[in-house]
Write an enzyme that holds these catalytic residues in place. Structure first.
Site, short mmCIF file in Angstrom:
data_model
loop_
_atom_site.label_atom_id
_atom_site.label_comp_id
_atom_site.label_asym_id
_atom_site.label_seq_id
_atom_site.Cartn_x
_atom_site.Cartn_y
_atom_site.Cartn_z
N PHE A 1 -2.27 -4.35 5.33
CA PHE A 1 -1.46 -5.14 6.28
C PHE A 1 -2.15 -5.25 7.65
O PHE A 1 -2.52 -6.34 8.11
CB PHE A 1 -0.08 -4.48 6.37
CG PHE A 1 0.78 -4.88 7.52
CD1 PHE A 1 0.98 -6.22 7.84
CD2 PHE A 1 1.42 -3.91 8.29
CE1 PHE A 1 1.80 -6.58 8.91
CE2 PHE A 1 2.23 -4.26 9.35
CZ PHE A 1 2.42 -5.60 9.67
N THR B 1 -3.90 0.75 -2.10
CA THR B 1 -2.58 0.14 -1.83
C THR B 1 -2.74 -1.30 -1.35
O THR B 1 -1.76 -2.01 -1.21
CB THR B 1 -1.81 0.92 -0.73
OG1 THR B 1 -2.59 0.90 0.47
CG2 THR B 1 -1.55 2.34 -1.14
N TYR C 1 0.79 13.24 4.57
CA TYR C 1 0.48 12.18 5.54
C TYR C 1 0.42 12.75 6.96
O TYR C 1 -0.58 12.59 7.66
CB TYR C 1 1.54 11.09 5.44
CG TYR C 1 1.28 9.87 6.30
CD1 TYR C 1 0.23 8.99 6.00
CD2 TYR C 1 2.10 9.56 7.38
CE1 TYR C 1 0.01 7.85 6.77
CE2 TYR C 1 1.89 8.43 8.15
CZ TYR C 1 0.85 7.57 7.85
OH TYR C 1 0.62 6.44 8.61
P1 NAD Z 1 -1.68 -0.60 4.12
O1 NAD Z 1 -1.26 0.26 3.00
O2 NAD Z 1 -1.14 -1.99 4.19
O3 NAD Z 1 -3.25 -0.68 4.21
C1 NAD Z 1 -4.07 0.44 4.02
C2 NAD Z 1 -5.33 -0.02 3.32
O4 NAD Z 1 -6.19 1.12 3.15
C3 NAD Z 1 -5.07 -0.60 1.93
O5 NAD Z 1 -5.71 -1.85 1.80
C4 NAD Z 1 -5.67 0.44 0.99
O6 NAD Z 1 -6.14 -0.10 -0.24
C5 NAD Z 1 -6.77 1.02 1.85
N1 NAD Z 1 -7.18 2.36 1.42
C6 NAD Z 1 -6.41 3.44 1.20
N2 NAD Z 1 -7.16 4.50 0.83
C7 NAD Z 1 -8.45 4.06 0.82
C8 NAD Z 1 -9.69 4.66 0.52
N3 NAD Z 1 -9.79 5.93 0.14
N4 NAD Z 1 -10.82 3.91 0.63
C9 NAD Z 1 -10.78 2.61 1.01
N5 NAD Z 1 -9.61 1.98 1.30
C10 NAD Z 1 -8.46 2.70 1.20
O7 NAD Z 1 -1.31 0.17 5.48
P2 NAD Z 1 -1.23 -0.40 6.97
O8 NAD Z 1 0.19 -0.53 7.35
O9 NAD Z 1 -2.12 -1.56 7.13
O10 NAD Z 1 -1.80 0.85 7.79
C11 NAD Z 1 -3.15 0.89 8.22
C12 NAD Z 1 -3.39 2.19 8.97
O11 NAD Z 1 -2.51 2.28 10.09
C13 NAD Z 1 -3.16 3.44 8.12
O12 NAD Z 1 -4.15 4.39 8.44
C14 NAD Z 1 -1.80 3.92 8.57
O13 NAD Z 1 -1.67 5.31 8.43
C15 NAD Z 1 -1.79 3.50 10.03
N6 NAD Z 1 -0.41 3.29 10.51
C16 NAD Z 1 0.31 2.21 10.14
C17 NAD Z 1 1.62 2.05 10.60
C18 NAD Z 1 2.46 0.85 10.26
O14 NAD Z 1 3.59 0.74 10.74
N7 NAD Z 1 1.98 -0.10 9.48
C19 NAD Z 1 2.19 3.04 11.41
C20 NAD Z 1 1.42 4.15 11.74
C21 NAD Z 1 0.11 4.26 11.30
#
Ligand code: NAD
Length: 313
Positions: free
Chosen positions: A12, A36, A149
């Site tokens: 995302f 994911t 997490y």
């Molecule tokens: P998401 O799940 O939409 O995207 C995460 C991406 O990381 C996915 O495309 C997944 O395939 C990839 N991924 C996971 N493990 C992997 C690995 N080992 N190697 C390569 N790719 C891998 O999540 P998001 O909402 O886009 O979040 C992105 C980051 O921001 C994350 O680190 C998350 O912890 C952090 N975050 C997001 C939010 C939120 O509200 N969306 C809040 C706090 C922190």
């Protein structure tokens, strides 16, 4: 012409961040193993920016490939992010925020570039006070349903601190609070998406507990602005990014029903373990250091999400 590398580019936030730089004329190398994430996000970026978006399908916990280009920033976003996905992949979550982050740091160091780590409001756990300030140490359960997490991100923060100290580097991290908007995944149970999707389909909206727990939801465009402002700064200390417009989950459900003009009902279910009672960022540091201010109101943001869902179905 500079280049940035985004791990988690098929997710995302990763897709929006990649597109932000691509629109500015910056080359982007995306790296993702689709744990994911979605191939359709990669396809979209490749189609829109065939010359300047390069994609590497691999696990960030494996050694990064050799890249000759000069890399300005490395954004380490790869990680399961929703409760549903990190509970499904707890070991992968621990690994990508530790081994994966270490790989990303090594890669950034080899390229003399600055790394930005996506940390989270979850490092505050069940906060002792609100709003949560960067100086709060958090109150976190290290042995429970969410610890894969929360503790992985806390470890990641410690790794950034220690790597900077030992290697005199200038890597940094942002603590992201709940963010929502188009391109969120529909099935990973994140509240704004689930409520809007169910409301549009006239299905029940499930509120956990009494619904009086609060969240502060940040629209994706605001988050991307904060993230890139942070990258451009020389800050190495944590900065909260999100919206400080706090709302109860019950009130959010009512708002979504109104915006979508839905006949859905609100139903209640048992509160999950360690569900945080309150989430609101103190944005003082972001305002003072980055001149960051979220500008998209919740009504407009939810409307954009609903419009996007209608368009893509
Ligand atoms: P998401 O799940 O939409 O995207 C995460 C991406 O990381 C996915 O495309 C997944 O395939 C990839 N991924 C996971 N493990 C992997 C690995 N080992 N190697 C390569 N790719 C891998 O999540 P998001 O909402 O886009 O979040 C992105 C980051 O921001 C994350 O680190 C998350 O912890 C952090 N975050 C997001 C939010 C939120 O509200 N969306 C809040 C706090 C922190």
């Amino acid at each position: 012409m500079s280049t940035v590398l985004v791990t988690g580019s098929a997710g995302f936030i990763g897709t929006h961040l990649s597109e932000h730089y691509l629109k500015l004329g910056v080359n982007v190398i995306g790296l993702d193993n689709y744990l994911t994430g979605s191939q359709s996000n990669t396809d979209y970026l490749k189609k829109q920016y065939p010359e300047r978006f390069i994609f590497i399908e691999q696990d960030a916990s494996d050694t990064f490939p050799a890249i000759v280009e000069k890399i300005k920033y490395v954004f380490h976003l790869a990680s399961p992010a929703s409760v549903k996905s990190f509970q499904k992949f707890p070991l992968e979550t621990l690994k990508v925020n530790s081994v994966g982050l270490q790989n990303a740091i090594r890669f950034a160091d080899a390229h003399n570039s600055r790394l930005i780590f996506a940390s989270t409001s979850e490092i505050y756990g069940s906060p002792l006070k609100s709003p949560q300030n960067e100086n709060d140490w958090g109150q976190v359960n290290s042995f429970g349903e969410r610890s894969c997490y929360d503790e992985a991100k806390r470890f990641g923060e410690a790794l950034i601190f220690s790597a900077n100290k030992v290697n005199s580097t200038t890597h940094g991290l942002v603590r992201i609070f709940n963010t929502y908007g188009p391109r969120m995944f529909e099935n990973d149970d994140r509240v704004p998406m689930t409520f809007v999707k169910n409301a549009l389909n006239n299905q029940d909206l499930t509120v956990y507990g009494n619904g009086l727990q609060t969240r502060s939801f940040c629209y994706i465009d605001d988050l991307i602005r904060g993230l890139t402002l942070y990258a451009d700064s020389r800050l190495t200390t944590p900065v909260n990014l999100g919206s400080d417009n706090e709302i109860t989950v019950l009130r959010l459900a009512e708002k979504v029903l109104k915006i979508t003009n839905s006949k859905s009902k609100i139903i209640f279910a048992e509160l999950p373990q360690d569900d945080p009672p309150q989430r609101k960022p103190d944005l003082q540091t972001a305002k003072e250091e980055l001149n960051y201010e979220p500008t998209t109101g919740l009504t407009d943001g939810l409307q954009n999400l609903a419009n996007w869902l209608k368009l893509t179905h």
